[in-house]
Design an enzyme around this catalytic site. Sequence first.
Site, PDB file in Angstrom:
ATOM      1  N   ARG A  64       0.832  -1.178   0.000  1.00 29.87           N
ATOM      2  CA  ARG A  64       0.000   0.000   0.000  1.00 29.87           C
ATOM      3  C   ARG A  64       0.875   1.239   0.000  1.00 29.87           C
ATOM      4  O   ARG A  64       2.024   1.176   0.422  1.00 29.87           O
ATOM      5  CB  ARG A  64      -0.831   0.025   1.270  1.00 29.87           C
ATOM      6  CG  ARG A  64      -2.271   0.008   0.967  1.00 29.87           C
ATOM      7  CD  ARG A  64      -3.026   0.006   2.235  1.00 29.87           C
ATOM      8  NE  ARG A  64      -3.965  -1.082   2.161  1.00 29.87           N
ATOM      9  CZ  ARG A  64      -4.853  -1.332   3.101  1.00 29.87           C
ATOM     10  NH1 ARG A  64      -4.886  -0.609   4.177  1.00 29.87           N
ATOM     11  NH2 ARG A  64      -5.703  -2.311   2.943  1.00 29.87           N
ATOM     12  N   GLN A 102       3.868   1.923   2.553  1.00 30.26           N
ATOM     13  CA  GLN A 102       4.292   0.821   3.420  1.00 30.26           C
ATOM     14  C   GLN A 102       5.752   0.413   3.173  1.00 30.26           C
ATOM     15  O   GLN A 102       6.526   0.277   4.110  1.00 30.26           O
ATOM     16  CB  GLN A 102       3.380  -0.394   3.223  1.00 30.26           C
ATOM     17  CG  GLN A 102       2.062  -0.281   3.972  1.00 30.26           C
ATOM     18  CD  GLN A 102       1.152  -1.462   3.708  1.00 30.26           C
ATOM     19  OE1 GLN A 102       1.172  -2.051   2.633  1.00 30.26           O
ATOM     20  NE2 GLN A 102       0.336  -1.791   4.697  1.00 30.26           N
ATOM     21  N   GLY A 158      -6.357   0.984   9.830  1.00 28.75           N
ATOM     22  CA  GLY A 158      -6.725   0.148   8.702  1.00 28.75           C
ATOM     23  C   GLY A 158      -5.760   0.266   7.539  1.00 28.75           C
ATOM     24  O   GLY A 158      -5.836  -0.498   6.582  1.00 28.75           O
ATOM     25  N   GLY A 172      -2.659  -0.418   7.625  1.00 31.43           N
ATOM     26  CA  GLY A 172      -1.748  -1.566   7.646  1.00 31.43           C
ATOM     27  C   GLY A 172      -0.416  -1.241   8.288  1.00 31.43           C
ATOM     28  O   GLY A 172       0.635  -1.555   7.756  1.00 31.43           O
ATOM     29  N   LYS A 173      -0.481  -0.589   9.443  1.00 33.38           N
ATOM     30  CA  LYS A 173       0.765  -0.251  10.141  1.00 33.38           C
ATOM     31  C   LYS A 173       1.451  -1.511  10.660  1.00 33.38           C
ATOM     32  O   LYS A 173       2.662  -1.621  10.640  1.00 33.38           O
ATOM     33  CB  LYS A 173       0.469   0.686  11.331  1.00 33.38           C
ATOM     34  CG  LYS A 173       0.075   2.076  10.892  1.00 33.38           C
ATOM     35  CD  LYS A 173      -0.066   3.014  12.069  1.00 33.38           C
ATOM     36  CE  LYS A 173      -1.392   2.857  12.790  1.00 33.38           C
ATOM     37  NZ  LYS A 173      -2.549   3.404  12.050  1.00 33.38           N
ATOM     38  N   SER A 174       0.631  -2.478  11.084  1.00 30.55           N
ATOM     39  CA  SER A 174       1.277  -3.673  11.634  1.00 30.55           C
ATOM     40  C   SER A 174       2.001  -4.461  10.548  1.00 30.55           C
ATOM     41  O   SER A 174       3.007  -5.102  10.825  1.00 30.55           O
ATOM     42  CB  SER A 174       0.290  -4.539  12.408  1.00 30.55           C
ATOM     43  OG  SER A 174      -0.951  -4.531  11.785  1.00 30.55           O
TER      44      SER A 174
END
Lengths: 708, 325
Positions: free
Chosen positions: A42, A45, A65, A67-69
């Site tokens: 994304r 990222q 949402g 997608g930091k993890s």
Amino acid sequence: MRPLVAFFDIIKGNMPEVKQPEIYEECSRILKELYGRDATFRDGQYEAIEATLTNLRTLVVQRTGWGKSLVYFLTTKLMRERGDGVTLVVSPLLVLMQNQLEAARKLDLKCDVLNSTVKDRRPDIINAMVRDELDIVFVTPETLFSSDVQSELRNIRIGLFVVDEAHCISDWGHDFRLEYGNLKKVIAELPSNVPLLATTATANNRVIRDLERQFGNDVFLSRGPLTRESLSIQVINMPSKVERYAWILENINRIPGSGIIYCLTTKDCDNLARFLQENGIHAVPYHSKLPDEYCREVEEDFKENKIKALVATIKLGMGYDKDDISFVIHFQLPSNIVSYYQQIGRAGRKLDNAYAILLYGEEDEDILNYFIDHAFPSRKETEEIYQFILDRDGVTIKDLQFGFNVKRQKIEKVLSFLINDGFVRVERNPIRYYATAKRFYYDAEKYNAISNIRRQEMQEMINLTYTDKCLSKYTVRCLNDETAKDCNHCVNCLGEEFFPSTLSGASIDTAKDYLDRITLEIEPRKQWPRNNFGDRVTIRQPNQVGICLSQYGEEGYGEMVRQDKYSGVERFRDELVEKGAEELKNLIIEKDIDYITFVPSLRSDIVRDYAERLAEECGIECLDLLDKHVNKPQKEMENSYYQCKNAFEAFYVKDRYKVPRKVILVDDVVDSRWTLTVCGFKLTECGCEEVYPFALADSSGRGGDGYE
Amino acid sequence: MSKDAQAILILCSNLCVGEGIKPLKPSEWKMLARTLVEKEMVPGDLLDMSKDEITKALECDDEFAERIVDLVGRSASLFFEVSKYENMGISLVTRADKAYPVRLKNKLGESCPPYFFYAGDLKLLKKRSVGFVGSRDMTAGDIDFETKLVKETVRRKYAIVSGGARGADMISEEVALSSGGRVIEYLADSMIRKLRKSEVVKAVQKGKLLLLSVVNPDAGFNVGNAMNRNKYIYAQAEAVVAIKSIKQGGTWSGVKENLKNKYCPVYCWNNAKYSDNLALIKEGAIAIDGEWSVKDLMTDEEFRSRFETKEKLEDNDVKQMTLFS
């Protein structure tokens, strides 16, 4: 229909900006391994991963949402393949950890959590870290700085250091936490060869600048648009609590699915949840005063959609990851837009549409101002307590309680600030406080500046309730995301309400009945305050559980008590007598009580008058049993020791032969409960067997306000 | 903290020694520092290097390179410890820092320690100072003698250097502080224990007392540490006064070590009742009585010249130091 925005649905973004092709190649390989062959990064990222891997301080400010993890999962995978140490993810909330733990396990990362819930397993987990068997460990700041972890830390290789919800380390953030104070200092010292990745969904420019300054040079900032497409926002002005109760009752079942109702205080959570339950809605309270185990069960039930609404304080906040929450209702105004954004961001992660309804009332500003005014300990208290510690070779909490006429909670708060700022340190076994070598100063300028900012932020929040512009854009712009455009699906954009802002009479009556009905118990004190030897002596024959009509000053009876107490008429209105009698009726019948007595006062006869009328209304006798020497007003006594001593020296039974076996003991406003405890004790000394306290209002804030 | 300072701590400190990983001993650091100078590198460079890169750059064996990599792997954990102390007002100063005790660097050369813990104002190190050493068991007469000399020293604006132990050390500290003087203490044991005392904390805060130590702030007393610590006192002070020495005690060995290495002039109370004092005077310590004053301190050269008839002074090969070596 707006497009589905899903957590693991890696949408095609722009081609990442690759500085180190070999890292990109490896990352792509692992991405496909972990998330499937078609997975792509994304926006932003990959850049964040590359920055982290090249030892830059990396700050990721991206919406929930985004997608930091994924960024730290993938970085971990790569670093572990390279032979680096464990990834430590510091995260403030238990719920969040559980969710991430599950996500990490799905990706075959060996991981565990270190927090208060795994007490028994802690040594095993720490050992596994020492043996380098874990890839990721999620840890709360409290646990990270606990002695068992700290003492083994020297045997642990840390590869990557992740600070989740990083805004917590900024004094300027909306949710600064003292527990993050230690973390902040470690980060300041952390050598540049240890990669640091900090993530948050909620940081405005001021917080970002502060974090960048704390992280030192070369901070890589990943920042994306914050607008959440699936949220439909509506604001409804409902000054009175009764109306808001009624509104929720009328409308909650019109919203499909389950959701969260946010309140400012624990008390409001309990009351509102009970009200909804009584009216057939499956709502449960969720806040910090409830046991952990209960909260975990509730989370589980909520996750499985067995609950219509969680009535929660900010305890249910950051990072809670349930992707089909279909509404967030604010029963009161959040303290600022950032909190608001974060809380409504809980909703609609995987839904096309979710509602964010902001109700706001007349009491909200008072409550918020209370938070702001009480955020920092006063200069006088802080200086005095510090000097007391500095002048001694180690002091205990008990020493401080004897030394100061200040509430224990207040003493503890001052201590936590002094410790956080490094002016005082603690030694354990036994616990002693010492002044450190640092020179003390009270940073009034900083505290004022922070309070001022908080007031401005509160105003920003209030302004949201007035604006006729796009509500989503207003919110996101307050977080300095300049890309925001009109959402075209909030009430202001659409020009029509999702839910009516008017109410039917029936629900108002139901709410009014309920709010009038809820009374409070007066929990009897069972121990005397600590004596000079630090021992607590049990009260031989404590009072029975008592009844209190209201929260002092609160809408309804609480407000009446306040007005009448200071009206100068020296008389509580008949309504309060009737209500009192109604509340006592069952008790009098059940326990077969024949007498009422009252707490005497040298200044006013208002309580005597009330007790006499109450007795008459109840059809029992009022006895004048107690008298009082001159003393200081009890409300000037700030901690248990002084309150109890003051009361004990003042009250006495004037006619011991009249003391009955059972009696209702009436006072107007209860605070520390020492007056009722002491009067009850003196009555039992004269042969009374059961004393039932009764008060018109509670002003203690104990369980009362329950501000979180 | 600079990157070089960080590197020195990462490589040398035993704050964070886990199983199987040993920090560099002072002698090993000495060797490494020489190599770094030779290769025109700085300690911070090592933090970003892989094992192979280190082997190549330092021309060292794999085992040593691996040790460095392992030590660097503890960086994060180590700085948890550092920040813990920092938060108590206890900081670290390394040889890479300008504030490091410069007299120690000049006098002890490569054998001065890679880092010190300290609490207080390092600027005190710039003051002219005189050390006071002596037994732990002091008689009233000893105390009077020491008090008189310390007061005279303070009156002439000299700071006192002491070891912070019981007896003579504590007396010099207390007398100096109560008469408005400044004190530099090189401690051999727990700095934290010392900082439990209200008076100590206040003096440190006011910049009147500077505590330094090579041992971890929560470590207990250790004879080895105490012996090592002696030479810091002699290197820091312009001169040292020994009040009372008992053979085989700490003061005795400290004076003997100084007579051998001649870090600074050492004076000793010429008291006929203390035979061990007389023995030290015989070996070269300068005899003094209660009339002694700092105003006529001997220079290092004058002190050394007292010995030149007996022994040929060895060439002291104090090389030009770089910041971190």
